[in-house]
Design an enzyme around this catalytic site. Sequence first.
Site, short mmCIF file in Angstrom:
data_model
loop_
_atom_site.label_atom_id
_atom_site.label_comp_id
_atom_site.label_asym_id
_atom_site.label_seq_id
_atom_site.Cartn_x
_atom_site.Cartn_y
_atom_site.Cartn_z
N LEU A 93 -43.27 -62.39 -8.39
CA LEU A 93 -42.11 -63.27 -8.47
C LEU A 93 -41.45 -63.06 -9.83
O LEU A 93 -42.12 -62.80 -10.83
CB LEU A 93 -42.53 -64.75 -8.32
CG LEU A 93 -43.11 -65.19 -6.99
CD1 LEU A 93 -43.57 -66.65 -7.07
CD2 LEU A 93 -42.11 -65.02 -5.86
N ASP A 94 -40.12 -63.20 -9.86
CA ASP A 94 -39.40 -63.10 -11.12
C ASP A 94 -39.85 -64.20 -12.07
O ASP A 94 -40.38 -65.24 -11.65
CB ASP A 94 -37.89 -63.23 -10.89
CG ASP A 94 -37.34 -62.11 -10.04
OD1 ASP A 94 -37.96 -61.03 -9.99
OD2 ASP A 94 -36.27 -62.31 -9.42
N LYS A 95 -39.60 -64.01 -13.37
CA LYS A 95 -40.07 -64.96 -14.38
C LYS A 95 -39.60 -66.38 -14.10
O LYS A 95 -40.39 -67.33 -14.20
CB LYS A 95 -39.58 -64.52 -15.77
CG LYS A 95 -40.07 -65.42 -16.89
CD LYS A 95 -39.66 -64.93 -18.26
CE LYS A 95 -38.22 -65.24 -18.58
NZ LYS A 95 -37.87 -64.97 -19.99
#
Length: 247
Positions: A93-95
């Site tokens: 998942l993106d930050k």
Amino acid sequence: MYDKAYKLLAKQEKISNSKAKELIDRGLVRANGKKILIARGEIKENTKFTVKKLANIDIIFQDDDILAINKPAYMTTDEIQKKYEDYFLLNRLDKETSGVMLFAKNEEFQKKAIKEFKENRVYKEYVAIVEGKVIDEIVVDKPILTIKNKGVAKSKIDKKGKPATTTIYPMFVEGHKSKIKVVIDTGRTHQIRVHLNHLGFPIIGDNIYGKTNPNVNRVLLHSKITKIFDYVFEAPEPKEFRVFDFN
């Protein structure tokens, strides 16, 4: 008088310069109602900062084969992986994206799970809050090409890219903003963000593909439900998804 933001934050919070820079880089620091984007940026010395607390990593479920966690926003996948270095990461998942992340606990299960992902048999449901009025179900079937430059990935719709399908379901509309459910059959880098921006419905808080919103700390995208084999994992929506408090 002016000074660098991270130095002033360090003085205010009585922390080290490196810790102050880390907090700004994570997107956790605001001043004058706006997120501080550049740690080394010059800012007035009398600026008062507010610092958002990083949420804990919650375990949703685990057994002998799999671990499901609720990833907090502002942490990278690599940081999460270091905390569970004995296990095998199954999805990224993106930050700034929160929600369901999965780890396999043994190599046998890892191989079976990776096959499920590759053959698009894993159900992945997200919730997002976007600019614009989404009133109809929409299917986007556009290939996505990802280019990495100095370790930073950015994606775009391109006929040379890999197949990517995203289905959008309206949930409710308030003003010129909408809450939507998003289901992806594939899992390309930044797929949801790119497809929604292509439709003219950029995710609120997406400074890369959408537009900067100073009233929002993060990309309002949350991985809510993941189904693999007979498992169903759900991560509760963070509070910022329950109300539209960012006009």
